[in-house]
Design a protein around this motif. Structure first.
Motif, PDB file in Angstrom:
ATOM      1  N   LEU A 143       0.832  -1.212   0.000  1.00  0.00           N
ATOM      2  CA  LEU A 143       0.000   0.000   0.000  1.00  0.00           C
ATOM      3  C   LEU A 143       0.860   1.253   0.000  1.00  0.00           C
ATOM      4  CD1 LEU A 143      -2.535  -1.068   2.818  1.00  0.00           C
ATOM      5  CD2 LEU A 143      -2.800  -1.376   0.347  1.00  0.00           C
ATOM      6  N   PHE A 144       2.011   1.172   0.681  1.00  0.00           N
ATOM      7  CA  PHE A 144       2.924   2.310   0.810  1.00  0.00           C
ATOM      8  C   PHE A 144       4.306   1.906   0.318  1.00  0.00           C
ATOM      9  CE2 PHE A 144      -0.249   2.562   4.174  1.00  0.00           C
ATOM     10  CZ  PHE A 144      -0.680   3.875   4.099  1.00  0.00           C
ATOM     11  N   ASN A 145       5.123   2.919   0.039  1.00  0.00           N
ATOM     12  CA  ASN A 145       6.527   2.653  -0.252  1.00  0.00           C
ATOM     13  C   ASN A 145       7.259   2.601   1.093  1.00  0.00           C
ATOM     14  OD1 ASN A 145       9.217   2.677  -0.915  1.00  0.00           O
ATOM     15  ND2 ASN A 145       9.000   4.177  -2.561  1.00  0.00           N
ATOM     16  N   LEU A 167       2.609   7.407  11.021  1.00  0.00           N
ATOM     17  CA  LEU A 167       3.511   7.870   9.956  1.00  0.00           C
ATOM     18  C   LEU A 167       2.896   7.680   8.575  1.00  0.00           C
ATOM     19  CD1 LEU A 167       6.778   6.280  11.346  1.00  0.00           C
ATOM     20  CD2 LEU A 167       6.554   8.714  10.849  1.00  0.00           C
ATOM     21  N   ALA A 168       2.195   6.556   8.396  1.00  0.00           N
ATOM     22  CA  ALA A 168       1.702   6.189   7.062  1.00  0.00           C
ATOM     23  C   ALA A 168       0.538   7.073   6.609  1.00  0.00           C
ATOM     24  CB  ALA A 168       1.285   4.720   7.051  1.00  0.00           C
ATOM     25  N   GLY A 169      -0.430   7.282   7.510  1.00  0.00           N
ATOM     26  CA  GLY A 169      -1.608   8.059   7.111  1.00  0.00           C
ATOM     27  C   GLY A 169      -2.405   7.337   6.031  1.00  0.00           C
ATOM     28  N   GLN A 170      -3.033   8.109   5.150  1.00  0.00           N
ATOM     29  CA  GLN A 170      -3.805   7.537   4.037  1.00  0.00           C
ATOM     30  C   GLN A 170      -2.887   7.335   2.830  1.00  0.00           C
ATOM     31  OE1 GLN A 170      -7.199   6.711   3.163  1.00  0.00           O
ATOM     32  NE2 GLN A 170      -7.343   6.489   5.377  1.00  0.00           N
ATOM     33  N   PRO A 171      -3.005   6.231   2.124  1.00  0.00           N
ATOM     34  CA  PRO A 171      -2.198   6.079   0.901  1.00  0.00           C
ATOM     35  C   PRO A 171      -2.549   7.175  -0.109  1.00  0.00           C
ATOM     36  CG  PRO A 171      -3.260   4.002   1.492  1.00  0.00           C
ATOM     37  CD  PRO A 171      -3.847   5.060   2.364  1.00  0.00           C
ATOM     38  N   SER A 172      -1.547   7.660  -0.827  1.00  0.00           N
ATOM     39  CA  SER A 172      -1.741   8.779  -1.757  1.00  0.00           C
ATOM     40  C   SER A 172      -2.720   8.435  -2.885  1.00  0.00           C
ATOM     41  CB  SER A 172      -0.392   9.190  -2.357  1.00  0.00           C
ATOM     42  OG  SER A 172       0.230   8.064  -2.951  1.00  0.00           O
ATOM     43  N   TRP A 173      -2.792   7.156  -3.251  1.00  0.00           N
ATOM     44  CA  TRP A 173      -3.627   6.736  -4.393  1.00  0.00           C
ATOM     45  C   TRP A 173      -5.059   6.359  -3.951  1.00  0.00           C
ATOM     46  CZ3 TRP A 173      -5.242   2.190  -2.689  1.00  0.00           C
ATOM     47  CH2 TRP A 173      -4.399   1.508  -1.790  1.00  0.00           C
ATOM     48  N   ALA A 174      -5.318   6.316  -2.628  1.00  0.00           N
ATOM     49  CA  ALA A 174      -6.539   5.672  -2.106  1.00  0.00           C
ATOM     50  C   ALA A 174      -7.835   6.291  -2.606  1.00  0.00           C
ATOM     51  CB  ALA A 174      -6.516   5.654  -0.585  1.00  0.00           C
ATOM     52  N   SER A 175      -7.825   7.611  -2.859  1.00  0.00           N
ATOM     53  CA  SER A 175      -9.093   8.253  -3.246  1.00  0.00           C
ATOM     54  C   SER A 175      -9.292   8.325  -4.763  1.00  0.00           C
ATOM     55  CB  SER A 175      -9.148   9.668  -2.648  1.00  0.00           C
ATOM     56  OG  SER A 175      -7.973  10.371  -2.999  1.00  0.00           O
ATOM     57  N   SER A 176      -8.292   7.849  -5.538  1.00  0.00           N
ATOM     58  CA  SER A 176      -8.446   7.852  -7.001  1.00  0.00           C
ATOM     59  C   SER A 176      -8.729   6.432  -7.491  1.00  0.00           C
ATOM     60  CB  SER A 176      -7.161   8.338  -7.677  1.00  0.00           C
ATOM     61  OG  SER A 176      -6.622   9.424  -6.974  1.00  0.00           O
ATOM     62  N   PRO A 177      -9.548   6.305  -8.541  1.00  0.00           N
ATOM     63  CA  PRO A 177      -9.822   4.946  -9.044  1.00  0.00           C
ATOM     64  C   PRO A 177      -8.547   4.318  -9.627  1.00  0.00           C
ATOM     65  CG  PRO A 177     -10.864   6.617 -10.440  1.00  0.00           C
ATOM     66  CD  PRO A 177     -10.278   7.334  -9.278  1.00  0.00           C
ATOM     67  N   GLN A 276      -9.176  -0.719  -1.511  1.00  0.00           N
ATOM     68  CA  GLN A 276     -10.289   0.120  -1.996  1.00  0.00           C
ATOM     69  C   GLN A 276     -11.634  -0.603  -1.899  1.00  0.00           C
ATOM     70  OE1 GLN A 276      -9.495   1.841  -5.881  1.00  0.00           O
ATOM     71  NE2 GLN A 276      -8.389   3.544  -4.938  1.00  0.00           N
ATOM     72  N   CYS A 277     -11.639  -1.912  -2.148  1.00  0.00           N
ATOM     73  CA  CYS A 277     -12.886  -2.689  -2.038  1.00  0.00           C
ATOM     74  C   CYS A 277     -13.404  -2.702  -0.598  1.00  0.00           C
ATOM     75  CB  CYS A 277     -12.659  -4.130  -2.512  1.00  0.00           C
ATOM     76  SG  CYS A 277     -12.414  -4.273  -4.294  1.00  0.00           S
ATOM     77  N   ILE A 278     -12.483  -2.850   0.372  1.00  0.00           N
ATOM     78  CA  ILE A 278     -12.894  -2.824   1.783  1.00  0.00           C
ATOM     79  C   ILE A 278     -13.439  -1.432   2.126  1.00  0.00           C
ATOM     80  CG2 ILE A 278     -12.153  -3.087   4.193  1.00  0.00           C
ATOM     81  CD1 ILE A 278      -9.844  -4.896   3.098  1.00  0.00           C
ATOM     82  N   GLN A 279     -12.742  -0.401   1.653  1.00  0.00           N
ATOM     83  CA  GLN A 279     -13.207   0.978   1.911  1.00  0.00           C
ATOM     84  C   GLN A 279     -14.620   1.198   1.370  1.00  0.00           C
ATOM     85  OE1 GLN A 279     -10.238   3.771   0.337  1.00  0.00           O
ATOM     86  NE2 GLN A 279      -9.979   4.480   2.435  1.00  0.00           N
ATOM     87  N   ASP A 280     -14.880   0.671   0.172  1.00  0.00           N
ATOM     88  CA  ASP A 280     -16.207   0.826  -0.440  1.00  0.00           C
ATOM     89  C   ASP A 280     -17.291   0.187   0.430  1.00  0.00           C
ATOM     90  OD1 ASP A 280     -15.076   2.179  -2.529  1.00  0.00           O
ATOM     91  OD2 ASP A 280     -15.095   0.475  -3.922  1.00  0.00           O
ATOM     92  N   VAL A 281     -16.984  -1.003   0.986  1.00  0.00           N
ATOM     93  CA  VAL A 281     -17.951  -1.673   1.869  1.00  0.00           C
ATOM     94  C   VAL A 281     -18.154  -0.838   3.128  1.00  0.00           C
ATOM     95  CG1 VAL A 281     -18.338  -3.690   3.353  1.00  0.00           C
ATOM     96  CG2 VAL A 281     -17.473  -4.011   1.018  1.00  0.00           C
ATOM     97  N   GLN A 282     -17.054  -0.353   3.708  1.00  0.00           N
ATOM     98  CA  GLN A 282     -17.137   0.396   4.965  1.00  0.00           C
ATOM     99  C   GLN A 282     -17.937   1.701   4.829  1.00  0.00           C
ATOM    100  OE1 GLN A 282     -13.098   0.777   6.434  1.00  0.00           O
ATOM    101  NE2 GLN A 282     -13.143  -1.259   7.339  1.00  0.00           N
TER     102      GLN A 282
END
Length: 539
Positions: A143-145, A167-177, A276-282
């Motif tokens: 998910l992260f580098n 430190l990680a926070g939200q992944p940079s790509w998480a909100s884009s398809p 992203q699939c888990i996020q969509d369910v949540q």
């Protein structure tokens, strides 16, 4: 020699089409695209001296899972007007030949943090750089580098899950398809003198036919991964309420987890797409569990271990590993083999080890039980030995996670509450009082009454005779007395922890030898009756 704008996509993990930035980049603006997988003999060649079928490094279950994944990838590539080019040999040497032979201008492969792949990549990148070949190696297995997280933490990996999350926070790509579909790929150019083959079968690699009951019920490949993912995500309530410590480790007909770990290990499933699939369910449920126990939390655990492993020299050993406590573990091949070969005399432990050998997979709490038993709970055998057995037999064996879990479960790092031990008797009984899991994987005990199924050595001889299982003849006696051994393990760990504290973690081999002699001397001065009881129990 091929001409035009030629690209090569080198598959190692990342055995998928969906969310594959390396594949996407390789296909853009290319006249010809060469999709390559190299059969690495050091990983795939049969080892006739191994304790079970497989190579030195991988059991036959994992090799078959990989071959199925490659065959599935080949089918997907063919639907897109391409195919998988399979070659054999030392991967970096084979790749350099391909780059020359096919006049490659663009080389793409998914970034890998494992030391073995890091070594290969340096060779390949150096050649590409000297030859004017563009190299694109994106981070898409995690998910992260990990390097970014370490940089944020002043050059050191975070050593707790909570500090990692911060430190990680939200992944940079998480909100884009994410790009999950590719409609077509450039054709393959002339392959010249390179020896190309199809995806081999197990017999073609030199493995004998293995009975179906000896093979894992889990099939490899992106298609299977996406099907399993779809099934899991369709049960929104289960996803929302998922809690890692819960779940039944004895459930085998319908495992109490997603069993997506082997697909993540080989990259048949993108961890980013799963996230992203888990996020969509949540987003579409009233409430859900949170990290560390939630399903999302499990993916973050994976990244946590990847990050610590990447930033810790000698992460896969005790010696010279700055985050690992130095402990004078026993070297006892007989006990190790009894554990590996399901001959400990503790049915719960042995059933799990049979499941590991036959299926290449078991529930995480079952893994905890047998790892604790081998190391700090009962046998006091070095965690590196158990790690090697898991590393070879698990279909989801992953260098960072396997080492991280063994460091954790042996109380060598991350987790230090060594007084909390999984009982090899009562822990399984709590979930499966009838012993169905034991009866399935240890059929010799199938007729043992449930009162004795977890401790068959306590059954009267008449009961053993009726169950057609005489302990010591048909099924082994326990290799140790759990009560005595667990107390002994706690005493040894208390002394080892004290030594690590006193020497501020800088414990040398000589220090460990002195401690080992002291522990043995203390043990030999125990009261004689206590020793006699232990001897009687294990005879």
């Amino acid at each position: 020699m091929a001409s035009g704008s030629n690209s090569l996509i080198w598959f190692r993990k990342g055995i998928r089409i969906h969310d594959n930035p390396a594949l996407e980049h390789a296909s853009k603006g290319s006249d010809y695209l060469y999709p390559v997988f190299v059969i690495d003999p050091h990983y795939m060649e049969p080892d006739p001296n191994a304790s079970s079928s497989g190579s030195t490094l991988a059991g036959v279950n994992r090799i078959r899972f990989l071959l199925e994944s490659l065959a599935d990838l080949d089918s997907s590539l063919q639907r897109l007007g391409s195919r998988l080019l399979v070659l054999k040999g030392e991967p970096s040497e084979v790749l350099l030949c391909c780059l020359k032979e096919w006049n490659i201008k663009k080389l793409c492969f998914e970034y890998d943090t494992e030391p073995y792949y890091q070594g290969l990549d340096i060779k390949v990148k150096n050649y590409a750089s000297a030859s004017g070949i563009e190299v694109f190696s994106p981070v898409s297995h995690t998910l992260f580098n990990p390097a970014d997280i370490i940089q944020k933490n002043d050059g050191r990996p975070p050593l707790s899950y909570q500090s990692f999350l911060k430190l990680a926070g939200q992944p940079s790509w998480a909100s884009s398809p994410l790009s999950t579909v590719i409609s077509s790929l450039p054709p393959i150019g002339n392959v010249g003198n390179c020896e190309i083959s199809n995806v081999p079968t197990l017999p073609e690699l030199g493995y004998e036919d293995i009975g179906q009951d000896e093979l894992t019920p889990f099939r490899g490949g992106e298609s299977e991964a996406l099907k399993r993912l779809g099934d899991a995500m369709s049960n929104k309530e289960w996803v929302a309420k998922f809690e890692k410590p819960k779940g039944d480790p004895s459930a085998f007909l319908k495992p109490a987890t997603t069993v997506l770990s082997p697909y993540l290990k080989f990259g048949c499933l993108s961890s980013r797409y799963f996230y992203q699939c888990i996020q969509d369910v949540q987003k579409n449920v009233k409430s859900h569990t949170l990290p560390p126990v939630s399903l999302l939390g499990q993916l973050l655990w994976r990244d946590f271990f990847y990050t610590v492993a990447f930033g810790t020299p000698n992460f896969d050993q005790m010696k010279d590993n700055r985050i690992c406590k130095q402990i004078p573990w026993n070297v006892d091949d007989e006990l190790l083999e009894a554990w590996r070969d399901a001959r400990t005399g503790f049915p719960w432990i042995d059933a799990i080890m049979v499941q590991l050998r036959k299926w290449g997979w078991m529930h995480h709490l079952a893994r905890h039980s047998v790892a604790c038993f081998l190391t700090r709970g009962d046998l006091f055998v070095h965690w590196e030995k158990g790690r090697d057995v898991f590393g070879r037999l698990l279909i989801d064996s992953d260098w960072a996670i396997n080492n991280g879990n063994w460091l954790w479960l042996s109380c060598s790092s991350f987790f230090y509450q060594y007084n909390r031990i999984y009982s090899p008797i009562s822990f399984g009984k709590k979930y499966d009082p009838n012993g169905n899991c034991i009866r399935h994987f240890l059929p010799i005990l199938k007729d043992m009454p449930k009162e004795y199924i977890y401790e068959p050595w306590t059954a009267p001889l008449s009961i053993q005779t009726k169950a057609k299982c005489i302990i010591g003849k048909d099924y082994p006696k326990p290799v140790i007395s759990h009560d005595i051994a667990s107390k002994e393990c706690k005493r040894k760990l208390a002394e080892a922890y004290e030594l690590n504290k006193k020497l501020n973690g800088v414990v040398g081999e000589e220090d460990l030898k002195i401690l080992k002699r002291k522990l043995e001397k203390d043990r030999s001065s125990e009261s004689k009756p206590k020793r006699l009881i232990q001897q009687q129990l294990i005879q």
